[in-house]
Scaffold this motif. Structure first.
Motif, mmCIF file in Angstrom:
data_model
loop_
_atom_site.group_PDB
_atom_site.id
_atom_site.type_symbol
_atom_site.label_atom_id
_atom_site.label_comp_id
_atom_site.label_asym_id
_atom_site.label_seq_id
_atom_site.Cartn_x
_atom_site.Cartn_y
_atom_site.Cartn_z
ATOM 1 N N PRO A 73 -41.010 26.905 -126.226
ATOM 2 C CA PRO A 73 -41.163 25.617 -125.530
ATOM 3 C C PRO A 73 -39.927 24.723 -125.636
ATOM 4 O O PRO A 73 -39.632 23.965 -124.707
ATOM 5 N N LEU A 74 -39.173 24.804 -126.734
ATOM 6 C CA LEU A 74 -37.988 23.970 -126.892
ATOM 7 C C LEU A 74 -36.922 24.302 -125.838
ATOM 8 O O LEU A 74 -36.297 23.408 -125.249
ATOM 9 N N LEU A 75 -36.695 25.589 -125.596
ATOM 10 C CA LEU A 75 -35.728 25.983 -124.580
ATOM 11 C C LEU A 75 -36.222 25.614 -123.180
ATOM 12 O O LEU A 75 -35.420 25.246 -122.309
ATOM 13 N N SER A 76 -37.535 25.688 -122.967
ATOM 14 C CA SER A 76 -38.088 25.275 -121.678
ATOM 15 C C SER A 76 -37.802 23.794 -121.425
ATOM 16 O O SER A 76 -37.452 23.391 -120.310
ATOM 17 N N MET A 77 -37.924 22.981 -122.473
ATOM 18 C CA MET A 77 -37.648 21.550 -122.343
ATOM 19 C C MET A 77 -36.160 21.296 -122.079
ATOM 20 O O MET A 77 -35.800 20.396 -121.296
ATOM 21 N N LEU A 78 -35.292 22.079 -122.697
ATOM 22 C CA LEU A 78 -33.859 21.930 -122.476
ATOM 23 C C LEU A 78 -33.498 22.239 -121.019
ATOM 24 O O LEU A 78 -32.737 21.495 -120.378
ATOM 25 N N ILE A 79 -34.055 23.323 -120.489
ATOM 26 C CA ILE A 79 -33.791 23.689 -119.102
ATOM 27 C C ILE A 79 -34.332 22.609 -118.162
ATOM 28 O O ILE A 79 -33.690 22.241 -117.172
ATOM 29 N N GLY A 80 -35.505 22.072 -118.501
ATOM 30 C CA GLY A 80 -36.067 20.988 -117.690
ATOM 31 C C GLY A 80 -35.145 19.785 -117.631
ATOM 32 O O GLY A 80 -34.985 19.149 -116.584
ATOM 33 N N LEU A 81 -34.493 19.473 -118.740
ATOM 34 C CA LEU A 81 -33.562 18.348 -118.790
ATOM 35 C C LEU A 81 -32.351 18.591 -117.888
ATOM 36 O O LEU A 81 -31.888 17.690 -117.181
ATOM 37 N N LEU A 82 -31.837 19.824 -117.910
ATOM 38 C CA LEU A 82 -30.691 20.164 -117.068
ATOM 39 C C LEU A 82 -31.052 20.072 -115.585
ATOM 40 O O LEU A 82 -30.273 19.572 -114.765
ATOM 41 N N ILE A 83 -32.249 20.547 -115.232
ATOM 42 C CA ILE A 83 -32.702 20.490 -113.851
ATOM 43 C C ILE A 83 -32.877 19.032 -113.415
ATOM 44 O O ILE A 83 -32.507 18.642 -112.304
ATOM 45 N N LEU A 84 -33.426 18.224 -114.324
ATOM 46 C CA LEU A 84 -33.721 16.828 -114.011
ATOM 47 C C LEU A 84 -32.464 16.054 -113.623
ATOM 48 O O LEU A 84 -32.472 15.253 -112.682
ATOM 49 N N ARG A 85 -31.386 16.297 -114.319
ATOM 50 C CA ARG A 85 -30.142 15.556 -114.075
ATOM 51 C C ARG A 85 -29.631 15.793 -112.649
ATOM 52 O O ARG A 85 -29.295 14.851 -111.920
ATOM 53 N N SER A 86 -29.579 17.055 -112.244
ATOM 54 C CA SER A 86 -29.097 17.374 -110.898
ATOM 55 C C SER A 86 -30.101 16.964 -109.825
ATOM 56 O O SER A 86 -29.722 16.538 -108.729
ATOM 57 N N THR A 87 -31.389 17.081 -110.149
ATOM 58 C CA THR A 87 -32.432 16.721 -109.193
ATOM 59 C C THR A 87 -32.363 15.242 -108.842
ATOM 60 O O THR A 87 -32.484 14.856 -107.665
ATOM 61 N N TRP A 88 -32.157 14.406 -109.856
ATOM 62 C CA TRP A 88 -32.104 12.971 -109.622
ATOM 63 C C TRP A 88 -30.943 12.618 -108.697
ATOM 64 O O TRP A 88 -31.059 11.727 -107.848
ATOM 65 N N ALA A 89 -29.828 13.332 -108.827
ATOM 66 C CA ALA A 89 -28.668 13.067 -107.964
ATOM 67 C C ALA A 89 -29.011 13.358 -106.506
ATOM 68 O O ALA A 89 -28.646 12.589 -105.605
ATOM 69 N N VAL A 90 -29.720 14.466 -106.249
ATOM 70 C CA VAL A 90 -30.109 14.820 -104.878
ATOM 71 C C VAL A 90 -31.112 13.812 -104.323
ATOM 72 O O VAL A 90 -31.001 13.373 -103.168
ATOM 73 N N ILE A 91 -32.091 13.407 -105.144
ATOM 74 C CA ILE A 91 -33.087 12.425 -104.691
ATOM 75 C C ILE A 91 -32.421 11.097 -104.361
ATOM 76 O O ILE A 91 -32.699 10.480 -103.326
ATOM 77 N N ARG A 92 -31.519 10.657 -105.245
ATOM 78 C CA ARG A 92 -30.846 9.371 -105.024
ATOM 79 C C ARG A 92 -30.011 9.402 -103.743
ATOM 80 O O ARG A 92 -30.089 8.483 -102.914
ATOM 81 N N GLU A 93 -29.244 10.475 -103.538
ATOM 82 C CA GLU A 93 -28.364 10.541 -102.375
ATOM 83 C C GLU A 93 -29.151 10.687 -101.077
ATOM 84 O O GLU A 93 -28.854 10.014 -100.085
ATOM 85 N N SER A 94 -30.170 11.540 -101.077
ATOM 86 C CA SER A 94 -30.974 11.702 -99.860
ATOM 87 C C SER A 94 -31.766 10.433 -99.574
ATOM 88 O O SER A 94 -31.933 10.040 -98.410
ATOM 89 N N GLY A 95 -32.230 9.745 -100.619
ATOM 90 C CA GLY A 95 -32.941 8.479 -100.438
ATOM 91 C C GLY A 95 -32.044 7.422 -99.818
ATOM 92 O O GLY A 95 -32.474 6.660 -98.941
ATOM 93 N N GLN A 96 -30.779 7.376 -100.240
ATOM 94 C CA GLN A 96 -29.827 6.426 -99.667
ATOM 95 C C GLN A 96 -29.608 6.691 -98.177
ATOM 96 O O GLN A 96 -29.521 5.762 -97.374
#
Length: 330
Positions: free
Chosen positions: A206-229
């Motif tokens: 589960p710890l590695l799953s959480m780490l991967i989730g964090l990496l995905i989250l960072r890039s995902t937020w960038a796409v959401i922010r830019e497409s939202g703009q």
């Protein structure tokens, strides 16, 4: 009356010739067809292996595999949405949609970003449960399935990354981000299986799953922010509207002030602009207009603009929308 003598000269099109527009349109269609085939290949690979990974996660008891299978399920939907959006974006403009369907790719990127957020939330929820209530994991089976998944994800990544891609195209970036997330998930599952086989330490899963989730989250937020703009029709992030107004007033002979300026994007690679500008009395409105459009195209990449040149009071009244601090830019 000559064009230069009119109090209001107006232009709707950018400085692109008829031949140039058709060449670019044909190139876009060819690139879109290639991207669509590559997206379909990645979609089929992802959907097929999702079923294998879900069965393997249930068989081995691995949360990392089950989380990755869940991620791949949403990615199957995401890649399908991206595939449909590319096809729809190629449809020509009509009387109801005068800009065409290009915004569908931005909308697909935004939806895919939201889906990824939900996936990361689900991974963290399951990881928290597994940390408080550890369950045994069949590390050997987990390693085998994760290794197969890694090869499938590398193949999907190669398909998408090897096509005609533009860093400004949010739809392709979002689709690629889903595949990168799957690839990282497989790497995490392999690492977790090896640690469990060597040490028997179950929390690594589960710890590695959480780490991967964090990496995905960072890039995902960038796409959401830019497409939202883009969907909110905000000015492009790399464009200072006040500075643009100041440049026009300083560098284009005959421009006294710039007002009613609106800059937005159809897609990140297609900026659009409308503005009013007041020309000096006696200046040639056609020459002023040509100089302004040339500057917009060559310095700012804005080739589609509607510029109204005025040699008297603005017919729309005083400009009240403040978009910057440059004198006369309102």
């Amino acid at each position: 009356m000559s064009h230069s003598q009119h109090p209001h000269a107006h232009s709707e099109a950018g400085p692109v010739s008829h031949a140039e527009g058709h060449h670019g349109h044909g190139h876009h269609h060819h690139a879109g067809g290639t991207d669509r085939r590559r997206l379909l290949g990645a979609l089929l690979l992802t959907a097929g292996f999702m079923l294998i990974e879900a069965a393997g996660g249930w068989w081995s008891g691995s949360l990392a595999l089950l989380a990755d299978a869940g991620h791949m399920l949403t990615d199957t939907f995401a890649l399908g949405l991206a595939w449909l959006a590319v096809g729809m974006a190629r449809r020509p403009a009509d009387h109801d949609r005068t800009y065409g369907y290009h915004r569908l790719e931005v909308l697909a990127a935004f939806v895919n970003g939201l889906v990824l957020l939900a996936v990361v939330g689900g991974i963290y929820y399951e990881a928290a449960l597994r940390l408080f209530h550890p369950e045994p994991v069949a590390a050997g089976e987990m390693l085998l399935i994760a290794a197969l998944g890694l090869f499938a994800n590398i193949a999907s990544f190669a398909l998408l990354h090897g096509g005609h891609h533009d860093h400004g195209n949010l739809n392709r970036r979002a689709a690629l981000l889903h595949v990168i997330g799957d690839l990282l998930g497989s790497v995490a599952a392999i690492a977790a299986a090896l640690v469990i086989m060597m040490t028997g330490w179950m929390p690594i899963d589960p710890l590695l799953s959480m780490l991967i989730g964090l990496l995905i989250l960072r890039s995902t937020w960038a796409v959401i922010r830019e497409s939202g703009q883009v969907l909110l029709e905000a000015a492009p992030a790399d464009l200072d509207v006040a500075a643009l107004c100041d440049v026009l007033q300083r560098e284009v002979p005959g421009v006294l002030d710039v007002h009613h300026v609106h800059v937005w994007s159809l897609t990140p690679e297609r900026p659009l602009l409308t503005m009013h500008l007041r020309a000096a009395p006696g200046s040639d409105s056609a020459q002023v207009l040509a100089a302004v459009k040339s500057l917009l195209a060559h310095r700012y990449g804005i080739t589609h603009s509607a510029v109204q040149v005025e040699q008297g009071p603005c017919p729309d009244g005083d400009a009240t929308e403040q978009v910057g601090h440059a004198p006369g830019c309102c």
